[in-house]
Design a protein around this motif. Structure first.
Motif, mmCIF file in Angstrom:
data_model
loop_
_atom_site.group_PDB
_atom_site.id
_atom_site.type_symbol
_atom_site.label_atom_id
_atom_site.label_comp_id
_atom_site.label_asym_id
_atom_site.label_seq_id
_atom_site.Cartn_x
_atom_site.Cartn_y
_atom_site.Cartn_z
ATOM 1 N N ASP A 159 0.850 -1.186 0.000
ATOM 2 C CA ASP A 159 0.000 0.000 0.000
ATOM 3 C C ASP A 159 0.886 1.236 0.000
ATOM 4 N N LYS A 160 0.302 2.364 0.369
ATOM 5 C CA LYS A 160 1.029 3.626 0.350
ATOM 6 C C LYS A 160 2.299 3.577 1.188
ATOM 7 N N TRP A 161 2.254 2.891 2.313
ATOM 8 C CA TRP A 161 3.385 2.889 3.250
ATOM 9 C C TRP A 161 4.320 1.685 3.084
ATOM 10 N N ASP A 162 3.882 0.639 2.418
ATOM 11 C CA ASP A 162 4.639 -0.618 2.434
ATOM 12 C C ASP A 162 4.924 -1.152 1.040
ATOM 13 N N THR A 163 6.208 -1.468 0.799
ATOM 14 C CA THR A 163 6.642 -2.167 -0.404
ATOM 15 C C THR A 163 6.895 -3.617 -0.015
ATOM 16 N N VAL A 164 6.244 -4.546 -0.704
ATOM 17 C CA VAL A 164 6.252 -5.956 -0.305
ATOM 18 C C VAL A 164 7.204 -6.767 -1.177
ATOM 19 N N PHE A 165 8.001 -7.626 -0.524
ATOM 20 C CA PHE A 165 8.834 -8.575 -1.249
ATOM 21 C C PHE A 165 9.021 -9.818 -0.396
ATOM 22 N N THR A 166 9.522 -10.882 -0.996
ATOM 23 C CA THR A 166 9.793 -12.122 -0.279
ATOM 24 C C THR A 166 11.193 -12.611 -0.641
ATOM 25 N N THR A 167 11.672 -13.588 0.139
ATOM 26 C CA THR A 167 12.954 -14.233 -0.143
ATOM 27 C C THR A 167 12.739 -15.746 -0.163
ATOM 28 N N ASN A 168 13.754 -16.466 -0.559
ATOM 29 C CA ASN A 168 13.650 -17.918 -0.629
ATOM 30 C C ASN A 168 13.679 -18.581 0.744
ATOM 31 N N LEU A 169 14.118 -17.842 1.769
ATOM 32 C CA LEU A 169 14.281 -18.462 3.076
ATOM 33 C C LEU A 169 12.951 -18.843 3.717
ATOM 34 N N LEU A 170 11.952 -17.982 3.602
ATOM 35 C CA LEU A 170 10.713 -18.181 4.343
ATOM 36 C C LEU A 170 10.010 -19.496 3.996
ATOM 37 N N PRO A 171 9.830 -19.861 2.715
ATOM 38 C CA PRO A 171 9.202 -21.159 2.412
ATOM 39 C C PRO A 171 10.029 -22.346 2.894
ATOM 40 N N ARG A 172 11.364 -22.172 3.000
ATOM 41 C CA ARG A 172 12.197 -23.267 3.498
ATOM 42 C C ARG A 172 12.008 -23.447 4.999
ATOM 43 N N LEU A 173 11.899 -22.329 5.727
ATOM 44 C CA LEU A 173 11.683 -22.407 7.162
ATOM 45 C C LEU A 173 10.268 -22.867 7.497
ATOM 46 N N LEU A 174 9.305 -22.456 6.669
ATOM 47 C CA LEU A 174 7.892 -22.718 6.940
ATOM 48 C C LEU A 174 7.227 -23.329 5.705
ATOM 49 N N TYR A 194 8.143 -9.772 3.574
ATOM 50 C CA TYR A 194 8.912 -8.625 4.053
ATOM 51 C C TYR A 194 8.260 -7.351 3.529
ATOM 52 N N GLN A 195 8.408 -6.271 4.295
ATOM 53 C CA GLN A 195 7.932 -4.960 3.868
ATOM 54 C C GLN A 195 9.022 -3.916 4.092
ATOM 55 N N ILE A 196 9.171 -3.013 3.121
ATOM 56 C CA ILE A 196 9.913 -1.773 3.366
ATOM 57 C C ILE A 196 8.864 -0.768 3.819
ATOM 58 N N GLN A 223 10.761 -4.851 7.720
ATOM 59 C CA GLN A 223 10.058 -5.630 8.728
ATOM 60 C C GLN A 223 9.494 -6.901 8.109
ATOM 61 N N LEU A 224 9.399 -7.932 8.928
ATOM 62 C CA LEU A 224 8.851 -9.224 8.522
ATOM 63 C C LEU A 224 7.447 -9.321 9.093
ATOM 64 N N VAL A 225 6.452 -9.586 8.224
ATOM 65 C CA VAL A 225 5.054 -9.548 8.647
ATOM 66 C C VAL A 225 4.392 -10.904 8.398
ATOM 67 N N PHE A 226 3.761 -11.446 9.442
ATOM 68 C CA PHE A 226 2.983 -12.672 9.345
ATOM 69 C C PHE A 226 1.498 -12.321 9.401
ATOM 70 N N ASN A 227 0.687 -13.005 8.597
ATOM 71 C CA ASN A 227 -0.768 -12.938 8.712
ATOM 72 C C ASN A 227 -1.275 -14.353 8.979
ATOM 73 N N PHE A 228 -1.992 -14.533 10.094
ATOM 74 C CA PHE A 228 -2.387 -15.870 10.533
ATOM 75 C C PHE A 228 -3.742 -16.319 9.984
ATOM 76 N N ASP A 229 -4.460 -15.472 9.266
ATOM 77 C CA ASP A 229 -5.785 -15.831 8.760
ATOM 78 C C ASP A 229 -5.711 -17.085 7.893
ATOM 79 N N GLY A 230 -6.513 -18.091 8.210
ATOM 80 C CA GLY A 230 -6.611 -19.283 7.371
ATOM 81 C C GLY A 230 -5.553 -20.331 7.599
ATOM 82 N N LEU A 231 -4.615 -20.101 8.524
ATOM 83 C CA LEU A 231 -3.564 -21.082 8.779
ATOM 84 C C LEU A 231 -4.110 -22.226 9.634
#
Length: 288
Positions: A158-173, A191-193, A207-215
């Motif tokens: 959104d206006k405040w956040d630029t979203v990206f991901t890395t390869n690490l997160l799917p490996r950890l989770l 991840y968000q800038i 910052q690293l952001v988790f959303n728990f909806d639907g997990l």
């Protein structure tokens, strides 16, 4: 105030101004003096969860407020007229306080095409936050082009956040990249800038952001293990029922008003943050 439960909720609402003159300390002292026998909660409410100068104040954003209202409406099922009033209020908050991404894009196109047109168009020029976020998206896009472990999520954020991901997160989770209602096909963890403009000089952080909806229960448990590991690596973590935000870096100022080539300065700052992120992920990998 709830007299029966002896509970006081004090909210300092800051939308278009900053803290000044030790406001929070003075307000807290006054409430404690006025209600010495009550349990007390202090909330610092800003558009994007700006940090309070006093540790006793809980930072909340208008996004949190909308989530609370949304859950209450879903549970209470108010009458149609009341529901319309609430929906209008929520739309007003999104448009005038949180910012509407689609509306911003339309205004940008109009301004680019009619630079000398009406004052109304002039008023809708891209603001400081949008300008910085656009530079952040350009920067992460260039990094993603050279580093295949980074993926830019152009259609999210959104206006405040630029979203990206890395390869690490799917490996950890494993399974965390399953589609979600928030980030679509990009899963439940990104991840968000983040751009913050609640001080005299705008700032950015990763910052690293988790959303728990639907997990499911298993994946929610896996997330909690990773979050616990993050708390050991980097202490700044904020956990809620639906969200968790972990600071991957501290804030850094963006000299947009004091340096002519501020965008180059921002790029260097983000380069340094990316190196911190690599170290952050390295430590996180060691914990798992």
């Amino acid at each position: 105030m709830n007299e029966k439960e002896k509970y006081v909720l004090c909210i300092e609402n800051k939308i278009f101004s900053d803290e000044h003159d030790d406001q929070l300390a003075r307000y807290r002292a006054e409430i404690e003096r006025e209600f010495p026998d009550c349990r007390r909660r202090f909330v610092f409410l800003t558009p994007n969860s700006g940090e309070a100068s006093e540790s006793d104040w809980l930072a909340m954003g208008y996004g949190d407020v909308l989530d609370i209202i949304d859950r209450a409406v879903e549970t209470a099922a108010p009458a149609p007229e009341t529901a319309r009033f609430i929906a209008d209020y929520m739309d007003t908050v999104r448009r005038n306080i949180l910012g509407d991404r689609e509306l911003e894009d339309i205004c940008k196109r109009i301004y680019a095409k009619h630079k000398r047109a009406l004052d109304l168009i002039y008023e809708h020029r891209p603001d400081v936050v949008s300008t910085i976020s656009n530079c952040c998206r350009k920067w992460i896009g260039e990094k993603a082009g050279n580093d295949k472990t980074i993926k830019l999520r152009k259609d999210t954020g959104d206006k405040w956040d630029t979203v990206f991901t890395t390869n690490l997160l799917p490996r950890l989770l494993p399974g965390i990249d399953e589609p979600s209602g928030i980030w679509g096909e990009y899963g439940h963890c990104v991840y968000q800038i983040h751009v913050n403009d609640d001080k005299d000089v705008p700032r950015v952080r990763l910052q690293l952001v988790f959303n728990f909806d639907g997990l499911d229960e298993r994946l929610r448990g896996d997330c909690e293990e990773v979050i616990h590991a993050i708390e050991e690596v980097y202490k700044k973590v904020r956990i809620g029922k639906r969200w968790c935000i972990a600071w991957a870096t501290d804030y850094s100022s963006v000299p947009i008003d004091s340096e002519e080539e501020w965008d180059k300065s921002l790029a260097k700052t983000l380069d340094g943050m990316l190196r911190q992120l690599k170290r952050f992920e390295g430590k996180l990998s060691e914990k798992q």
